[in-house]
Design a protein around this motif. Structure first.
Motif, PDB file in Angstrom:
ATOM      1  N   ASN A   1       9.260  -0.320   1.266  1.00 34.54           N
ATOM      2  CA  ASN A   1       9.446  -0.828  -0.133  1.00 34.54           C
ATOM      3  C   ASN A   1       9.786   0.222  -1.110  1.00 34.54           C
ATOM      4  O   ASN A   1       8.935   0.823  -1.772  1.00 34.54           O
ATOM      5  CB  ASN A   1       8.027  -1.450  -0.443  1.00 34.54           C
ATOM      6  N   PRO A   2      11.247   0.518  -1.049  1.00 35.70           N
ATOM      7  CA  PRO A   2      11.631   1.654  -2.035  1.00 35.70           C
ATOM      8  C   PRO A   2      11.269   1.698  -3.483  1.00 35.70           C
ATOM      9  O   PRO A   2      11.309   2.630  -4.042  1.00 35.70           O
ATOM     10  CB  PRO A   2      13.042   1.540  -1.740  1.00 35.70           C
ATOM     11  N   GLU A   3      11.102   0.357  -3.856  1.00 39.94           N
ATOM     12  CA  GLU A   3      10.899   0.027  -5.328  1.00 39.94           C
ATOM     13  C   GLU A   3       9.687   0.761  -5.584  1.00 39.94           C
ATOM     14  O   GLU A   3       9.328   0.980  -7.041  1.00 39.94           O
ATOM     15  CB  GLU A   3      10.621  -1.509  -5.424  1.00 39.94           C
ATOM     16  N   MET A   4       8.702   1.401  -4.887  1.00 36.32           N
ATOM     17  CA  MET A   4       7.416   2.030  -5.182  1.00 36.32           C
ATOM     18  C   MET A   4       7.721   3.432  -5.435  1.00 36.32           C
ATOM     19  O   MET A   4       6.887   4.135  -5.877  1.00 36.32           O
ATOM     20  CB  MET A   4       6.607   1.833  -4.087  1.00 36.32           C
TER      21      MET A   4
ATOM     22  N   ALA B   1       0.783  -1.194   0.017  1.00 36.78           N
ATOM     23  CA  ALA B   1       0.057   0.193  -0.082  1.00 36.78           C
ATOM     24  C   ALA B   1       1.007   1.441   0.036  1.00 36.78           C
ATOM     25  O   ALA B   1       1.958   1.579   0.887  1.00 36.78           O
ATOM     26  CB  ALA B   1      -0.850  -0.038   1.284  1.00 36.78           C
ATOM     27  N   PRO B   2       0.590   2.165  -1.011  1.00 36.42           N
ATOM     28  CA  PRO B   2       1.189   3.601  -1.015  1.00 36.42           C
ATOM     29  C   PRO B   2       0.999   4.006   0.607  1.00 36.42           C
ATOM     30  O   PRO B   2       0.021   4.210   0.913  1.00 36.42           O
ATOM     31  CB  PRO B   2       0.988   4.333  -2.116  1.00 36.42           C
ATOM     32  N   ARG B   3       1.939   5.181   0.878  1.00 38.84           N
ATOM     33  CA  ARG B   3       1.862   5.811   1.956  1.00 38.84           C
ATOM     34  C   ARG B   3       1.487   7.127   1.316  1.00 38.84           C
ATOM     35  O   ARG B   3       1.909   7.744   0.347  1.00 38.84           O
ATOM     36  CB  ARG B   3       3.044   6.015   2.821  1.00 38.84           C
TER      37      ARG B   3
ATOM     38  N   ALA C   1       8.624  12.921  -1.776  1.00 35.70           N
ATOM     39  CA  ALA C   1       8.261  11.958  -0.590  1.00 35.70           C
ATOM     40  C   ALA C   1       8.220  10.576  -1.072  1.00 35.70           C
ATOM     41  O   ALA C   1       7.863  10.144  -2.243  1.00 35.70           O
ATOM     42  CB  ALA C   1       7.095  12.336  -0.147  1.00 35.70           C
ATOM     43  N   GLU C   2       8.995   9.648  -0.272  1.00 40.03           N
ATOM     44  CA  GLU C   2       8.781   8.013  -0.881  1.00 40.03           C
ATOM     45  C   GLU C   2       7.450   7.606  -0.800  1.00 40.03           C
ATOM     46  O   GLU C   2       6.526   8.116   0.309  1.00 40.03           O
ATOM     47  CB  GLU C   2       9.537   7.391   0.451  1.00 40.03           C
TER      48      GLU C   2
END
Ligand code: ATP
Ligand code: MG
Ligand code: MG
Length: 549
Positions: A368-371, A335-337, A362-363
């Motif tokens: 999950n840095p791949e997102m 899930a995206p933050r 923003a991450e």
């Protein structure tokens, strides 16, 4: 699918090793008289999972022998739910397609002197049945001749009798210690149209007669059901044997799944739906598969939860917190933050240039840095959460209060300088200053703040509705007053609807997308009430969990 070992798998393995069977066929047999709930998911996972482990097959069979309560709507929803849970049935079957075969087997029983037509009323039959401590009494019609029975059963089938006036009963033993063997009813008269067979029949088989025949007809090897049918097993075996079925399925019982703070029977769920206590069978507060889907639970989380509850004879009650644990686990990396403000309070940054907009990086998901990254606008006016400001804070309150500095997530430190109130003394705006040196990601280490709060830019934010849920039924209250029905204990605060704001990059979010709103928890875009430009977010679970596996 891998499942940990359990007593049913052990039985099946023995059956295969001993060559009692050379293949496995199971079935999931719902009655289409309501929507599936998470208890059914347990039966689905067990039936499909075990068959799969032995390269076997699983049928989806509608146990549709009671036309009064059944409906095509339920058939459709059940198919959708089983598929959504991730299972493919080998064959789709309807018990009603076997009505001819069942009728023939009933005639066979009459010919063998093992069934008779009875005129007793339902109440009389109950009375004659006796109790666990008292033997039953034989019906005066028990000694009817075969010819008489064949003729009467034929007339039952041809519609010559009123509902309730005659039944076909098995002739077993009115003194059996097992009440189910005291001449159980096999067929009843019911002049009711059937969703599948229309008006072809006005007699319908009872569950205890129909179910074993259905299993035998389909070549089911292991008929898995819940423990309330344990006492019915001798009757199940009697029907298969005396009806001279080629296949002899073996009934094995496992414990029902129960969960705290909810109701889990189609009958009760239907009362909640019909009484409009909820927004249909797929209300996000219900433990129905469709309700849980709409709430935002994932099929994977439901499957993992059910597997964790295990397969045993006992039917304990599982804490609903365990279910929450599995959905958090599943969504953590998926899930995206994002940031959403549920109860907005305006914050003005007085030393930030008017008209200037910065697009901050923003991450999407720090776990999950791949997102990747997302852009968030920042300018002079933002919204923060009302509860993140207190004019007179208690000890250990690290959020905003006059003179205090906090970090705005992904942005800058801001310090509260002034509070604006309306005529009634309500806080309407907070005035702050920001420190450009403290930009997030800049490596600033000059000083530390204890609180980090979320926000959205006021001029770019999109409106959104948030729906927060609490249990629909509270067990503790139920226990206190057993004289009331569960409907008296529907939690009046089970749904809160709140209008707030979200980040503008969510403009094109679609139904059923799942997000984690910073500090608020995981949410799902409601497929029923969302509108273009005004999404409705159902909170699936909050972030906090006291639950540990
Ligand atoms: P309900 O009381 O909710 O109507 P049911 O058992 O009458 O449940 P069915 O449609 O007959 O509903 O169920 C299909 C299958 O699902 C059956 O094999 C039943 O044993 C199983 N099942 C139903 N509820 C549960 C539960 N809570 N836990 C495990 N299996 C269940
Ligand atoms: Mg049932
Ligand atoms: Mg039922």
């Amino acid at each position: 699918m891998e499942q940990s070992s359990n007593f049913i798998r052990t039985i099946i393995k023995q059956d295969m090793d001993s060559k009692r069977h050379d293949h496995v066929i199971t079935r999931f047999p719902p009655e289409p008289n309501g929507y599936l709930h998470i208890g059914h998911a347990k039966s689905i996972v067990i039936n499909f999972g075990l068959a799969d482990d032995f390269n076997g097959k699983t049928n989806l069979r509608f146990d549709d022998t009671n036309p009064l309560k059944e409906d095509q709507e339920y058939v459709d929803s059940i198919k959708e739910d089983v598929s959504w849970l991730g299972y493919e049935w080998d064959e789709l079957r309807f018990a009603s397609n076997y009505f001819d075969e069942m009728y023939k087997r009933a005639v066979l029983l009459i010919q063998k002197g093992l069934a008779y037509v009875d005129d007793l009323t339902a109440d009389e039959i109950r009375e004659y049945r006796g109790t666990l401590t008292e033997p039953g009494k034989e019906s005066p019609h028990r000694s009817r001749t075969k010819e008489e029975n064949l003729d009467l059963f034929d007339k039952m089938k041809n519609g010559e009798f009123e509902d309730g006036s005659k039944v076909l009963r098995a002739k077993i033993d009115m003194t059996s210690p097992n009440l189910n063997l005291r001449d159980p009813v096999l067929y009843r008269v019911s002049h009711t149209s059937h969703h599948n067979t229309g008006d072809a029949w006005c007699i319908y088989p009872m569950y205890d007669f129909a179910h074993p025949l259905e299993d035998a007809i389909e070549g089911v090897t292991h008929s898995l059901c819940t423990t309330e049918f344990e006492d019915h097993r001798p009757l199940y075996e009697w029907v298969v044997r005396e009806c001279e079925m080629d296949n002899q399925p073996q009934q094995i019982e496992f414990g029902r799944l129960n969960i705290t703070n909810t109701v889990m029977s189609k009958r009760k769920l239907k009362q909640l739906v019909d009484g409009e206590f909820v927004d249909g069978w797929d209300d996000p507060r219900l433990p129905t598969i469709s309700g849980m889907r709409r709430r935002g639970f994932t099929a994977e989380a439901i499957r993992e939860f059910v597997k964790e509850t295990g397969v045993s004879k006992g039917s304990g009650t599982v804490d609903s917190a365990m279910l929450d644990h599995f959905v958090r686990e599943d969504l953590k990396l998926k899930a995206p933050r994002t940031m959403g403000v549920l109860r907005p309070l305006k914050l003005v940054i007085t030393n930030y240039p008017e008209g200037q907009v910065e697009w901050l990086d923003a991450e999407v998901n720090p776990e999950n840095p791949e997102m990747g990254m997302r852009k968030i606008p920042f300018s002079r006016e933002i919204y923060i959460e009302q509860e993140d400001f207190m004019e007179e804070p208690p000890k250990k309150y690290f959020r905003l209060f006059p003179g205090n500095e906090v970090r705005l997530k992904h942005a800058y430190f801001v310090k509260c300088e002034n509070v604006i109130k309306d005529a009634d003394g309500h806080v309407t705006e907070i005035h702050c200053t920001y420190d450009p040196e403290t930009k997030s990601g800049s490596g600033f280490t000059g000083r530390k703040v204890k609180g980090t709060i979320h926000w959205v830019d006021a001029s770019h934010a999109l409106p959104a509705e948030f729906r927060l849920y609490e249990p629909l039924i509270l067990d503790e209250e139920m226990a206190e007053s057993e004289d009331k029905t569960f409907l008296d204990h529907v939690n009046a605060n089970s749904l809160k609807m709140i209008s707030g704001f979200i980040e503008p990059n969510l403009e094109h979010i679609e139904a059923q997308e799942k997000l984690q709103f910073f500090r608020h928890g995981y949410f799902n875009v409601d497929p029923k009430h969302s509108e273009p430009g005004k999404p409705v977010f159902n909170r699936i679970v909050s972030l906090k969990s006291s639950f540990k596996l």
